[in-house]
Design a protein around this motif. Structure first.
Motif, PDB file in Angstrom:
ATOM      1  N   GLY A  60      64.200 -67.239 -16.083  1.00 18.96           N
ATOM      2  CA  GLY A  60      63.272 -67.792 -16.810  1.00 18.96           C
ATOM      3  C   GLY A  60      62.103 -68.501 -15.919  1.00 18.96           C
ATOM      4  O   GLY A  60      61.844 -68.096 -15.048  1.00 18.96           O
ATOM      5  N   MET A  61      61.802 -69.804 -16.449  1.00 19.05           N
ATOM      6  CA  MET A  61      60.878 -70.653 -15.869  1.00 19.05           C
ATOM      7  C   MET A  61      61.459 -71.058 -14.226  1.00 19.05           C
ATOM      8  O   MET A  61      60.371 -71.147 -13.524  1.00 19.05           O
ATOM      9  N   LEU A  62      62.732 -71.037 -14.166  1.00 19.40           N
ATOM     10  CA  LEU A  62      63.255 -71.194 -12.544  1.00 19.40           C
ATOM     11  C   LEU A  62      62.937 -70.066 -11.836  1.00 19.40           C
ATOM     12  O   LEU A  62      63.344 -70.152 -10.784  1.00 19.40           O
ATOM     13  N   SER A  63      62.851 -68.881 -12.224  1.00 12.86           N
ATOM     14  CA  SER A  63      62.968 -67.819 -11.393  1.00 12.86           C
ATOM     15  C   SER A  63      61.588 -67.929 -10.494  1.00 12.86           C
ATOM     16  O   SER A  63      60.678 -68.352 -10.730  1.00 12.86           O
ATOM     17  N   ASP A  64      62.025 -67.585  -8.958  1.00 15.85           N
ATOM     18  CA  ASP A  64      61.103 -67.583  -7.949  1.00 15.85           C
ATOM     19  C   ASP A  64      60.692 -68.861  -7.857  1.00 15.85           C
ATOM     20  O   ASP A  64      59.695 -69.135  -7.086  1.00 15.85           O
ATOM     21  N   ASP A  65      61.514 -69.961  -8.059  1.00 16.61           N
ATOM     22  CA  ASP A  65      61.124 -71.349  -8.074  1.00 16.61           C
ATOM     23  C   ASP A  65      62.151 -72.365  -7.416  1.00 16.61           C
ATOM     24  O   ASP A  65      62.212 -73.393  -7.613  1.00 16.61           O
ATOM     25  N   ILE A  66      63.534 -71.574  -7.174  1.00 14.45           N
ATOM     26  CA  ILE A  66      64.661 -72.359  -6.706  1.00 14.45           C
ATOM     27  C   ILE A  66      64.472 -72.670  -5.244  1.00 14.45           C
ATOM     28  O   ILE A  66      64.379 -71.843  -4.446  1.00 14.45           O
ATOM     29  N   SER A  67      64.744 -73.989  -4.815  1.00 13.84           N
ATOM     30  CA  SER A  67      64.631 -74.346  -3.465  1.00 13.84           C
ATOM     31  C   SER A  67      65.772 -74.959  -2.569  1.00 13.84           C
ATOM     32  O   SER A  67      66.090 -75.069  -1.634  1.00 13.84           O
TER      33      SER A  67
END
Length: 93
Positions: free
Chosen positions: A79-86
């Motif tokens: 969801g909102m975390l897709s393509d945003d985890i570092s």
């Protein structure tokens, strides 16, 4: 009884490049952590599969900063975390 040694004591979490556990992947086990995922995996994870008694805390910024969420079951679409985890760290579920 005898205690059978297993590779993963708690379990493991596998992270995937695409939704529905598709594309390239990597797995983390036991108490692994990564303060910064590196240039390839940074902001590229879209799904995660949990195996065993383990959870992953994932964060949108390096060094476990930003928005964080606990993944304690397999998730086909982050969801909102897709393509945003570092960054992430593993612990007992």
């Amino acid at each position: 009884g005898t205690n059978n040694a297993t590779i993963f004591k708690l379990g493991r979490v596998c992270f995937y490049e695409e939704y529905n556990y598709a594309g390239r992947s990597f797995c983390a086990a036991d108490n692994d952590n990564e303060r910064f995922l590196g240039n390839f995996w940074n902001d590229r994870i879209r799904s995660a599969r949990v195996e065993g008694n383990v959870s992953a805390t994932v964060c949108t910024s390096s060094n476990f900063n930003g928005r964080c969420a606990v993944i304690d079951r397999s998730v086909r679409n982050l969801g909102m975390l897709s393509d945003d985890i570092s960054s992430y760290y593993l612990g007992r579920r």
